[in-house]
Design a protein around this motif. Structure first.
Motif, PDB file in Angstrom:
ATOM      1  N   LEU A   1     -11.669  10.178  -8.295  1.00  0.00           N
ATOM      2  CA  LEU A   1     -10.594   9.192  -8.429  1.00  0.00           C
ATOM      3  C   LEU A   1     -10.792   8.325  -9.667  1.00  0.00           C
TER       4      LEU A   1
ATOM      5  N   CYS B   1      -8.953   1.760  -3.357  1.00  0.00           N
ATOM      6  CA  CYS B   1      -8.809   3.098  -2.806  1.00  0.00           C
ATOM      7  C   CYS B   1      -9.796   3.281  -1.655  1.00  0.00           C
TER       8      CYS B   1
ATOM      9  N   ASN C   1       0.820  -1.205   0.000  1.00  0.00           N
ATOM     10  CA  ASN C   1       0.000   0.000   0.000  1.00  0.00           C
ATOM     11  C   ASN C   1       0.852   1.252   0.000  1.00  0.00           C
TER      12      ASN C   1
ATOM     13  N   VAL D   1     -13.001   1.679  -5.674  1.00  0.00           N
ATOM     14  CA  VAL D   1     -13.022   2.731  -4.657  1.00  0.00           C
ATOM     15  C   VAL D   1     -14.196   2.496  -3.712  1.00  0.00           C
TER      16      VAL D   1
ATOM     17  N   LEU E   1      -9.208  -0.664 -10.812  1.00  0.00           N
ATOM     18  CA  LEU E   1      -9.284   0.198  -9.628  1.00  0.00           C
ATOM     19  C   LEU E   1     -10.682   0.109  -9.028  1.00  0.00           C
TER      20      LEU E   1
ATOM     21  N   ILE F   1      -5.791   9.653   1.002  1.00  0.00           N
ATOM     22  CA  ILE F   1      -6.101   8.573   0.049  1.00  0.00           C
ATOM     23  C   ILE F   1      -5.164   7.399   0.295  1.00  0.00           C
TER      24      ILE F   1
ATOM     25  N   ILE G   1      -4.123   3.703  -0.841  1.00  0.00           N
ATOM     26  CA  ILE G   1      -4.228   2.830  -2.015  1.00  0.00           C
ATOM     27  C   ILE G   1      -3.543   1.506  -1.706  1.00  0.00           C
TER      28      ILE G   1
END
Length: 594
Positions: A113, A61, A29, A139, A137, A36, A38
């Motif tokens: 994002l 995220c 990470n 979120v 990705l 934020i 990730i």
């Protein structure tokens, strides 16, 4: 304004790419812009993400959890006179902080994002290096919008080596309810799909998971079990929400069995293995935590009585074997009536009979040494002429063979030697027990067991391999005793487990998979409620296939939000005739760059 956005897009892309370049299968990470967080991890670790990304790396995220800084030494000195109440308050804050789980973003921030990710993958945005395309990705969202969005996701669509677009996902959720009329209908789900994609044709697939074995509910109390057997169904031509999987479905068992379950036919063998492991651990660490003895008579007295019995028996070895077999059979019938007789042998030789007595009564190293001294003295002076199996491999068995010719090597029963000898006796006996079952049931051959039966490795490794073999039998007997699977499925499962454990370490968390015909277990699931039921509408062809799906589950598929429910929480997973389900809907949109 445009240059500011492009700068953010480039910066975000570089952060993701640097994380993607980290060569590690473990989650890693990074924190970006302070708030934020990730993570790069395997998509199968998160239920919703697993439905679309499966066993591949993804970026997650989420909002950074604020950390409470540890006070330095000077601060601790200055505040050392604070009251107990203040200490407790600070401790409670720290505990609260450590218990905070993943934190979601607002839907607006999540969209930002996602837009950065989408722009970074667009070839038309020249400010970004497009030599590498990114992992999907996802979120976390806080469900603050009217639709109740819990996740946003995005993944690239590639044609050859060129990115042609992005698939955008939105995951919306509702709390548990028993009101089936509140669920979206199959026709409404089809309409939702048509709104986004205008397909010429659609495919509809159903899926469901049922619990067959595991935790049980007795009088509204859940009795937890570390073992579980679930079955996953997949089928086409879905006709209604929550329909029972048809017999034409494909069905896969997911089998996870923990050793030591008292319901298992292998429980007595497990207790025996526990004692064996105690001896091995003692040799490895120098310290032994002895188990509570199962016999009230001391180990030494049991051994003396056994030797006297042999001395008073003026029978031939063959007659003695018959008597021993009969005694063992009677003992198994009286002591363990629920124990599967296939796992009990009636041909225990002298060393195995001695092991049975000692493992139930030994409570110290001195017990082991004293018992073996009695045996070696009896052999040395010819007081006993015990019979043993021809393929016995323990040190004591070799001494017995020597005693047949009145030539016994001197054995110094000091230090760890007696423990070594007893451990060998147990390994020898238990290996024969497992062989007896597996070969007797025609589930494998000695050739396939070669890895597990090898004595060319050290004793510690022999114990590890015996544990693997025991776990295999736990799995097989669970599927045989509780599910009644036929021979061909048990044979296939045995081969799968044997092959797995030759390569991989011992792991009770591993789920073994086995394909079966639904008809074999129809009586288990057709009158039960699923723990997860899903339907998926899809159109287009890979890589431009798009899907809209509905999942109904007895537990939320999203963990980072608290759901409202119209049903008492304590009975959500109980025996109600009308089960409560959480609703999760995943919608997909395709954005083309060309």
């Amino acid at each position: 304004m445009g240059s500011t956005i492009l700068s953010k897009v480039t910066e975000f892309f570089n952060i993701l790419r640097s994380l993607q370049d980290v060569e590690s299968n473990d989650p890693c990470n990074v924190t970006y812009e302070e708030d934020i967080h990730i993570l790069k991890m395997n998509g199968s670790r998160i239920a919703v993400v697993n439905m679309y990304c499966g066993n591949q790396p993804v970026f997650i995220c989420e909002k950074t959890v604020p950390k409470i800084s540890e006070p330095d030494a000077q601060q601790m000195t200055e505040t050392s006179n604070c009251t107990d109440d203040e200490d407790n308050a600070n401790a409670n804050v720290s505990i609260l902080q450590t218990e905070l789980g993943p934190q979601p973003f607002t839907v607006m921030k999540a969209r930002q994002l996602l837009s950065w990710y989408t722009l970074s993958q667009n070839d038309n945005v020249s400010a970004v290096d497009h030599s590498t395309y990114l992992h999907p990705l996802w979120v976390r969202c806080d469900m603050s919008d009217p639709a109740g969005t819990a996740w946003f996701g995005a993944e690239t669509v590639c044609v050859g080596n060129k990115i042609s677009g992005v698939k955008l996902y939105s995951v919306t959720c509702k709390g548990s309810t028993v009101d089936k009329s509140s669920f979206i209908t199959l026709d409404e789900l089809k309409q939702e799909h048509k709104k986004r994609h205008h397909p010429s044709s659609m495919a509809i697939k159903g899926s469901a998971r049922f619990n067959l074995f595991g935790s049980t509910v007795v009088e509204n109390t859940i009795i937890e079990s570390q073992s579980s057997v679930t079955v996953d169904f997949k089928w086409c031509h879905v006709e209604s929400i929550l329909e029972t999987p048809p017999l034409s479905s494909t069905a896969t068992l997911n089998i996870k069995v923990a050793s030591g379950d008292m319901r298992s036919p292998m429980f007595e063998m497990y207790r025996e293995l526990e004692f064996l492991q105690t001896l091995a651990d003692g040799l490895r660490t120098g310290e032994t935590e002895w188990m509570e003895p199962l016999e009230s008579t001391s180990a030494v007295n049991l051994t003396k009585a056994y030797l006297e019995e042999l001395q008073n028996t003026a029978k031939t070895p063959q007659d003695q074997a018959a008597k021993t077999a009969e005694a063992t059979k009677l003992k198994s019938e009286t002591d363990t009536p629920i124990f599967n007789s296939l796992l009990e042998r009636g041909d225990l030789d002298f060393v195995e009979q001695l092991w049975v007595r000692m493992r139930k009564s030994v409570t110290s190293y001195k017990d082991i040494s004293d018992c073996l001294k009695l045996v070696t003295e009896a052999l040395k002076y010819g007081d006993i002429k015990p019979w043993i199996h021809r393929d016995s491999n323990s040190s004591l068995s070799k001494l017995i063979l020597q005693s047949y010719h009145q030539q016994i090597d001197h054995v110094s029963l000091t230090g760890v030697t007696p423990v070594h000898m007893l451990l060998e006796m147990g390994l020898d006996k238990m290996r024969k027990d497992y062989i007896n079952y597996l070969i007797g049931e025609e589930l494998t051959t000695l050739n396939h067991l070669r890895y597990y039966l090898s004595t060319d490795v050290d004793l510690q490794e022999q114990v590890v391999r015996l544990r693997k073999l025991h776990h295999l039998l736990e799995i097989i007997t669970t599927c045989s005793a509780f599910l009644g699977l036929p021979y061909d499925r048990l044979f296939l499962l045995t081969q799968s487990c044997l092959q797995h454990y030759i390569t991989y370490p011992y792991d009770e968390e591993h789920e073994f998979k086995l394909q079966i015909k639904p008809a074999l277990i129809s009586h288990f699931y057709q009158k039960e409620h699923p723990v997860v039921w899903g339907v998926e509408v899809s159109s287009g062809h890979s890589p431009r296939e798009v899907r809209t799906s509905l999942q109904l589950s007895d537990r939320p598929l999203v963990q980072h939000v608290i759901f409202e429910t119209d049903y008492p929480e304590e009975t959500v997973n109980g025996d109600s005739e009308d089960p409560a389900f959480f609703s999760t809907m995943v919608s997909c949109s395709l954005v083309s760059f060309v």
